[in-house]
Design a protein around this motif. Structure first.
Motif, short mmCIF file in Angstrom:
data_model
loop_
_atom_site.label_atom_id
_atom_site.label_comp_id
_atom_site.label_asym_id
_atom_site.label_seq_id
_atom_site.Cartn_x
_atom_site.Cartn_y
_atom_site.Cartn_z
N PHE B 13 0.68 -1.28 0.01
CA PHE B 13 -0.10 -0.10 -0.03
C PHE B 13 0.82 1.20 0.18
O PHE B 13 0.53 2.18 -0.58
CB PHE B 13 -0.99 0.01 1.18
CG PHE B 13 -1.88 1.30 1.28
CD1 PHE B 13 -2.98 1.11 0.35
CD2 PHE B 13 -1.66 2.32 2.00
CE1 PHE B 13 -3.97 2.29 0.49
CE2 PHE B 13 -2.48 3.35 1.81
CZ PHE B 13 -3.73 3.39 1.13
N TYR B 333 -8.52 6.87 1.58
CA TYR B 333 -8.80 6.75 0.52
C TYR B 333 -9.15 7.74 -0.46
O TYR B 333 -8.71 7.87 -1.64
CB TYR B 333 -10.35 6.22 0.64
CG TYR B 333 -10.99 5.86 -0.75
CD1 TYR B 333 -10.67 4.52 -1.47
CD2 TYR B 333 -11.62 6.65 -1.49
CE1 TYR B 333 -11.15 4.31 -2.64
CE2 TYR B 333 -12.27 6.43 -2.79
CZ TYR B 333 -12.26 5.21 -3.35
OH TYR B 333 -12.40 4.85 -4.54
N TYR B 341 -5.24 0.08 -3.03
CA TYR B 341 -5.51 -1.07 -2.03
C TYR B 341 -5.33 -2.56 -2.68
O TYR B 341 -5.42 -3.66 -1.98
CB TYR B 341 -6.82 -1.35 -1.66
CG TYR B 341 -7.28 0.17 -0.55
CD1 TYR B 341 -7.06 0.12 0.54
CD2 TYR B 341 -7.31 1.51 -1.17
CE1 TYR B 341 -7.14 1.04 1.55
CE2 TYR B 341 -7.46 2.57 -0.33
CZ TYR B 341 -7.35 2.33 1.05
OH TYR B 341 -7.65 3.37 1.75
N PRO B 346 -11.71 -1.88 -1.88
CA PRO B 346 -10.80 -0.90 -1.49
C PRO B 346 -11.09 -0.39 -0.16
O PRO B 346 -12.54 -0.51 0.32
CB PRO B 346 -10.73 -0.02 -2.57
CG PRO B 346 -12.11 -0.13 -3.29
CD PRO B 346 -12.77 -1.40 -2.92
N ALA B 351 -9.61 -2.78 3.47
CA ALA B 351 -8.61 -3.24 4.47
C ALA B 351 -8.75 -4.24 5.60
O ALA B 351 -7.73 -4.57 6.10
CB ALA B 351 -8.14 -1.76 4.92
N LEU B 372 -2.39 -3.90 4.18
CA LEU B 372 -3.54 -3.27 4.08
C LEU B 372 -4.02 -2.90 5.62
O LEU B 372 -4.57 -1.83 5.62
CB LEU B 372 -4.45 -4.09 3.27
CG LEU B 372 -4.29 -4.43 1.99
CD1 LEU B 372 -5.33 -5.34 1.55
CD2 LEU B 372 -4.45 -3.01 1.16
N ALA B 375 -3.20 0.54 6.44
CA ALA B 375 -3.48 1.83 5.46
C ALA B 375 -4.57 2.57 6.00
O ALA B 375 -5.66 2.98 5.36
CB ALA B 375 -4.04 1.13 3.90
N SER B 376 -4.67 2.96 7.36
CA SER B 376 -5.53 3.80 7.98
C SER B 376 -4.71 4.47 9.43
O SER B 376 -3.72 4.13 9.79
CB SER B 376 -6.55 2.95 8.70
OG SER B 376 -7.34 3.46 9.65
#
Lengths: 243, 502, 231
Positions: B13, B333, B341, B346, B351, B372, B375-376
Motif C-alpha cells: 500500500f 481513500y 489497495y 478498497p 483493509a 493493508l 493503510a489507516s
C-alpha cells in the motif's frame, strides 16, 4: 479533590511546557495536582501498531499508579481514549486475572483535561487571556472516541482577547495516526498538508488542539512550509493570563 | 484453496499510495467525488431521527444471521428451491466460476450480460468465463467504463470514480466500437450525453441477451427472495429479459426475514448513493412463469468467508452491506483512490475484509496484503458512518496483531521491544529522557533511518532541555503522600504563554 | 464431501464460540414511520425531487388526465397490462393501447411454497414481444404501494401492473397511484407486500451517479416517469 496528572510519555519527553501549563491551570482553578512519578506510557503506540499483547505491564502500571486519586486528568485525547477504550480490552486478556478489576476501577475516573474542567469543575471561563486569532482542530480521538463535543470550544470562547475562527474540514484527520505517519508518510503528509492549507486559509495565527501528537505532525508541516502559523496545545492557551 | 481477491502484481500500500498521491488529476477527481457523496449522505441520513436505532438494528440482524448462518442458509436454500430456483454451493472462486461456466455452456450461449456485482469481481468471473470462450458484458455504467478502458475498479459503488467526464468521453469514443455499438459522433463530455451513449451502446444487447449473471444485495432466508438494488435499470434489464439468470451470492448476504428488509432498505440507499431510495430495486423469488427468466440459479459462495466467520473480532466485517460509505469519508481513500489497495474491495472495509479473506490469521500472507491493515490513521470516520456499525478501527488493530504475529516487521519489533523496556519502568524512562536532553544539540532535525520518512516533509520537534518529570521533581519534589490541606498558591504568571523552555 | 456439506461444516466450526441457546434478539425500537400527517404531500414532493412528473387528479377526471398525458407526450402507442380498469383508457383513440395479456393472479396463487411449474407462456398471442415493447412509446400501469418518505412506487404484478418488462423497456412510464395506497414509510410498505410476487421498486426515472457522482436522470430504464395521483 485529589487530581492525578497523567502527562503522557510524549508530553513528558517532548512537550513539558504543556504539562507545566496543565499544572498551572488546574491549580489556578483550585485543584491539588499530583504527578505520580511511577507513570510512563499508556501503551497506545504498541496497541495501535499490533503489539497490544505486550502492554500488560503498562496497563497494570497505569491502573496501580493512579488507583488512589479522585480523578485522573490527561491533556491528550488519544491517550485518554486508549485508556478508556483499550485498557479494559487489554486487561481482559492479560495473564494477571485481577487486572480487569483494577482497570475497571480507574477507568471511570480518567478525564480529558477539557472534560474535567467543564464537567467536573463546572467551569468554562478559566480566566485566561490570549490575544490571538485561533483555530481549533478537534483531533479524531478527542472528537470520535472521547466525544469531547463542544467542550474545547466552549472553553476557548471564554478566553479574553481570543478570536476563535472556524476551521474548514475540521472533522478530517490531520494524517498523524501514530505509526501511520511513518508507515505511510506520503498519505500522512498529503492529509496534513490539506489540514495546514485549511488552517492557513482562515488567517489564524495559531492552531490549537487537545493532543500534542497531532500538533507535532501539523506543526512540523507548518514549519517546513513556512506558513507563519504555529501550533499550541489548548492547555497552554487556557493557562495563559494577562498577569 | 481460496482465490485471493487481488490485483496481481500490486505493490504494498505505501508504495502504491505514493504514486497515487502525486497524481493531481486523480486527487482532484477523488476529492470532488468523495466530498459530493459524503455531503449527500449526511443530508439524507439527517432526515431520519431514528438513524442510531436503525443502525443498531442493522448490526443486530446481521449478527443474529451470522451466529445462526448454517440454519439460515438451509432455510434460504429450501425456499429458493420451493419457488422453482436451483441452488448451488461453491467453496471457492474456482468452483463458483466452474458452476457458472457450466450453466452458461448448457444454454448454448457464448455471451452473458452482467449486473454490477462485487462478488463476481472477487472471484474473477469475467476472466474465467473468457477462458471458456464466454464473453461477459458489464452493463453498469461505471463497470462499462472500467471494462472499456481495460481498467481496474477503484470503488465499491462507483468503480470509475477515479475518472472524470473528459476521460470517460475519451474511453467511449476510443473503445465502444470494439465492443458493439460505437459512440455517437460529436459525443460531448456532459454526463447526460455519456449516459445516453451507454444506453445506445447496450440497448440491443439487453434486448437479445439470453443469459444474465448477477450478485444480490440480500437473500431472505424465510422466503427465498433475492434483492438487487440499483439505479440505471441495467439491473432490471438483466434480471428480467434473459431466459436464464445466474446469481452468485456470498453466504453472508442472507437475512432472516422479509421484515428485516425494512431496516436495510432504509440503511443502504442513504449510506450508499446518498439517496432516500435508489431508483430501482428488484425482488424476486424463484421463477415467475411468464415474467422474467424461466431458469434461475443461485450460487452460494464461501471463498474465505467461513475463515472470517471464525475470527471472533474480525467476523463483524461480514455484516458489510457494501454501501461504500466508509470509502467516501476515509481521508486515506480520498488521497489514494481504490487502486492502491490492490483489491476489488478498497478503502477501510477492504483493509479489513481482504486480509481476512486472504488468510492473514494463518500468519503467512504476501507483503501487499500485510500492508493493508496499516493503510489507516485510525481516525474512526469509517466506523462513524458505517450503517451496520462495523468497528473498522478495532478490526484493523486486531489484524495488525495478526501481521505482527506472522513475523513481519523485524526492525519494528526490535524498536517496540526497546520501547517496552523503557515504558515498563519510569526510572528507565527518566534516564532515557536525560540522555536525550543532554545530547539534544547534537540531534539532527532531519532524521536518519525510518525517521527520514517523517522528516522529509515534517520538522522534528526539538528535544527540550528538561523533561516534565525532571521539572516536577525539581520544583515540587516527590509527590505528597496525601493532598495538602489547601491548594498551592498559583505561580506568578507571565503576560503570555510560556514560549520557550530552552 | 460435497461443497454444500463442507461449507456448512466450516460454518459450524467457525461458530464454536457461539452459545447454542441464545436467541440474539433484535431491538426494533426504530420508527415504523417518520411522518404521520401530510403523507401524500411528502410523497409528491419526494417524487418531484427525483424528477418524476406528478399530477393530482380526481377519480372521475382520470380518463381525461390519461388522455391529456398521452397527448402531451405525443405517444402513438401505449402498452396496457391485463387488469387495467378500462375506464382509464376510455379517452384514448383506437389503436393507441397495446394490450399485454399476462396476469399474475390468473395463473398462480400467492403461496411461494406451492408454486406450479407452469410452461412458459411467452408464446401466447396476447403476450407482447420485447421488440414490440421497445417500439412502444410508453406504458400505462397501476401500482401496488407508494412510499412517501422515499418517493417510491412499488409494482407487484397485480391487476393493471403486468410483467416487469412492461415498465422497463418503453421509455415513458405513466403510473396511476391511488392516494389510499400511499403509505408513509418503508416498513409500512413491506407489510403490504407479498414476497412471493416479483416486485419492482421505482423511485423516479432511471438514473446514474457514476460520472463524478453527479446524478443524471435517464439511462436504461424509462427516462420519464409520470405519476397521476388519484385522490
Amino acid at each position: 479533590m485529589r487530581v492525578g496528572l497523567f502527562i503522557t510519555c510524549v508530553n513528558d519527553t517532548l512537550y513539558p511546557r504543556t504539562g507545566r501549563a496543565v499544572v498551572r491551570l488546574l491549580e489556578r482553578l483550585g485543584c491539588t495536582v499530583d504527578f505520580p512519578t511511577a507513570q510512563t506510557c499508556c501503551g497506545q503506540m504498541h496497541w495501535n501498531t499490533g503489539y497490544g499483547k505486550r502492554i500488560e505491564p503498562m496497563v497494570a502500571g497505569f491502573a496501580d499508579t493512579f488507583a488512589g486519586y479522585d480523578a485522573v486528568v490527561t491533556p491528550s485525547g488519544s491517550c485518554g481514549a486508549m485508556i478508556r477504550d483499550n485498557h479494559p480490552r487489554a486487561a481482559a486478556r492479560a495473564a494477571d486475572p485481577g487486572l480487569s478489576a483494577r482497570v475497571a476501577a480507574v477507568v471511570p475516573k480518567v478525564y480529558d483535561l477539557t472534560e474535567f474542567i467543564v464537567d467536573v469543575l463546572g467551569v468554562t471561563d478559566v480566566g485566561a487571556y490570549f490575544p490571538h486569532r485561533v483555530v481549533y482542530h478537534p483531533t479524531c480521538h478527542s472528537r470520535r472516541l472521547l466525544g469531547l463535543g463542544d467542550r474545547p470550544t466552549a472553553l476557548l470562547r471564554e478566553v479574553r482577547g481570543l478570536e476563535l475562527v472556524d476551521l474548514p474540514g475540521e472533522e478530517e484527520c490531520c494524517g498523524f495516526g501514530g505509526t501511520f505517519a511513518v508507515k505511510n508518510p506520503d498519505v500522512s503528509t498529503a492529509m496534513g498538508a490539506d489540514k495546514v492549507r485549511h488552517a492557513a486559509g482562515t488567517g489564524a495565527e495559531v492552531l490549537c488542539a487537545a493532543d500534542n501528537s497531532c500538533l507535532m505532525h501539523i506543526g512540523g508541516l507548518m514549519d517546513r512550509q513556512r506558513t507563519g502559523m504555529r501550533v499550541v496545545h489548548l492547555a497552554e492557551i487556557l493557562a495563559s493570563t494577562a498577569g | 484453496m481460496t482465490s485471493p481477491p487481488t490485483f496481481l502484481g500490486m505493490p504494498p500500500f505505501p508504495e502504491a499510495a505514493r504514486s497515487a498521491v502525486s497524481n493531481p488529476q486523480l486527487r482532484h477527481n477523488l476529492r470532488k467525488a468523495t466530498h459530493t457523496i459524503r455531503d449527500k449522505r449526511a443530508h439524507v441520513v439527517g432526515e431520519l431521527s431514528d438513524w442510531a436505532e436503525l443502525r443498531a438494528a442493522g448490526a443486530a440482524i446481521k449478527d443474529r444471521t451470522l451466529r445462526r448462518l448454517d440454519e439460515y442458509l438451509l432455510a434460504a436454500e429450501a425456499a429458493v428451491a420451493a419457488a422453482g430456483g436451483t441452488v448451488h454451493w461453491a467453496a471457492d472462486a474456482a468452483e463458483a466460476n466452474r458452476i457458472v461456466a457450466d450453466l452458461v455452456r448448457a444454454t448454448g450461449e457464448t455471451e452473458v450480460v452482467k449486473v454490477k456485482s462485487m462478488v463476481t469481481q472477487e472471484i474473477g468471473l469475467n476472466e474465467a468465463l473468457a477462458a471458456e470462450g464466454i464473453r461477459a458484458y458489464e452493463t453498469d455504467l461505471a463497470e462499462l467504463i472500467v471494462q472499456l478502458g481495460d481498467d481496474l475498479p477503484s470503488h465499491i459503488l462507483v468503480p470509475a470514480i477515479h475518472r472524470n467526464r473528459a476521460e470517460i468521453r475519451e474511453i467511449f469514443v476510443r473503445e465502444m466500437a470494439e465492443w458493439g455499438v460505437p459512440a455517437p459522433p460529436g459525443l460531448s463530455d456532459e454526463p447526460a450525453a455519456l449516459a445516453e451513449a451507454a444506453r445506445r451502446h447496450l440497448r440491443e444487447r439487453f434486448l437479445s441477451a439470453k443469459v444474465a449473471v448477477s450478485g444480490a444485495n440480500f437473500l431472505v432466508a424465510e422466503t427465498g427472495t433475492l434483492v438487487v438494488v440499483e439505479s440505471e435499470g441495467n439491473g432490471r434489464m438483466c434480471l428480467t429479459l434473459p431466459e436464464t439468470l445466474i446469481s452468485v451470492v456470498g453466504i453472508e448476504k442472507v437475512v432472516p426475514t422479509w421484515a428485516d428488509l425494512e431496516v436495510f432498505l432504509q440503511l443502504l440507499p442513504r449510506s450508499s448513493t446518498g439517496e432516500r431510495m435508489n431508483p430501482y430495486t428488484s425482488m424476486w423469488t424463484g421463477v415467475t412463469p411468464g415474467d422474467g427468466p424461466r431458469d434461475f440459479h443461485l450460487v452460494l459462495l464461501d471463498n474465505g468467508r467461513t475463515d472470517v466467520l471464525a475470527d471472533t473480532t474480525g467476523r463483524q466485517a461480514l455484516r458489510c452491506i457494501r454501501c461504500s460509505a466508509c470509502l467516501n469519508v476515509c481521508p486515506v481513500y480520498e488521497r489514494t483512490g481504490g487502486h492502491a489497495y490492490g483489491s476489488v474491495y478498497p478503502g477501510p472495509i477492504g483493509a479489513i475484509l481482504v486480509p481476512q479473506l486472504r488468510g492473514v490469521a494463518t500468519g503467512k500472507v504476501d507483503p501487499q496484503t500485510a500492508s493493508l491493515p496499516y493503510a489507516s490513521s485510525l481516525c474512526g470516520a469509517c466506523y462513524e458512518v458505517c450503517p451496520v456499525a462495523i468497528d473498522i478501527p478495532e478490526v484493523l488493530v486486531h489484524l495488525r496483531e495478526q501481521v505482527v504475529e506472522g513475523g513481519g516487521h523485524r526492525a519494528e519489533r526490535a524498536a517496540m521491544r526497546a520501547a517496552e523496556w523503557v515504558f515498563d519502568d519510569a526510572k528507565r524512562l527518566r534516564t532515557v529522557q536525560r540522555v536525550a536532553a543532554r545530547s539534544r544539540r547534537l540531534l539532527p532535525r532531519r532524521a536518519p533511518g525510518p525517521g527520514a520518512a517523517w522528516s522529509d516533509s515534517r520538522a522534528l520537534p526539538e528535544v527540550p532541555a528538561q523533561s516534565f518529570r525532571d521539572w516536577w521533581v525539581r520544583e515540587r519534589g516527590a509527590p505528597p503522600a496525601r493532598p495538602p490541606a489547601a491548594p498551592a498558591q498559583p505561580p506568578v504568571e507571565k503576560n503570555r504563554i510560556e514560549e520557550d523552555d530552552r | 464431501m460435497s461443497s454444500r456439506a463442507a461449507i456448512l461444516a466450516r460454518v459450524r466450526r467457525a461458530l464454536a464460540d457461539v452459545p447454542s441457546d441464545d436467541d440474539f434478539p433484535v431491538a426494533r425500537d426504530y420508527a415504523r414511520a417518520h411522518v404521520a400527517e401530510g403523507v401524500l404531500e411528502l410523497f409528491v414532493a419526494h417524487l418531484r425531487d427525483y424528477r418524476a412528473v406528478v399530477h393530482e387528479v380526481a377519480e372521475d377526471a382520470l380518463p381525461d388526465a390519461v388522455a391529456a398525458a398521452v397527448e402531451r407526450r405525443g405517444a402513438r402507442t401505449v402498452v396496457t397490462p391485463a387488469g387495467l380498469p378500462p375506464a382509464w383508457t376510455a379517452g384514448l383513440a383506437e389503436g393507441v393501447c397495446l394490450a399485454d395479456g399476462w396476469a399474475y393472479e390468473q395463473l398462480y396463487d400467492n403461496s411461494i411454497n406451492n408454486r406450479p411449474t407452469v410452461a412458459d407462456r411467452a408464446d401466447r398471442a396476447d403476450i407482447l414481444t420485447t421488440s414490440t415493447l421497445d417500439t412502444a412509446d410508453g406504458v400505462l400501469t397501476a401500482a401496488a404501494v407508494g412510499i412517501a418518505e422515499t418517493g417510491t412506487i412499488v409494482l407487484d404484478a397485480g391487476p393493471g401492473q403486468g410483467r416487469r418488462a412492461l415498465t422497463l423497456v418503453p421509455d415513458w412510464h405513466l403510473c396511476v397511484m391511488r392516494a389510499a395506497d400511499v403509505v408513509a414509510s418503508v416498513p409500512q410498505a413491506l407489510e403490504r407486500l407479498d414476497p412471493g410476487r416479483p416486485l419492482t421498486w421505482i423511485s423516479g426515472p432511471s438514473a446514474t451517479s457514476d460520472i463524478e457522482l453527479d446524478r443524471v436522470e435517464g439511462v436504461h430504464g424509462p427516462r420519464t416517469l409520470e405519476v397521476l395521483i388519484v385522490r
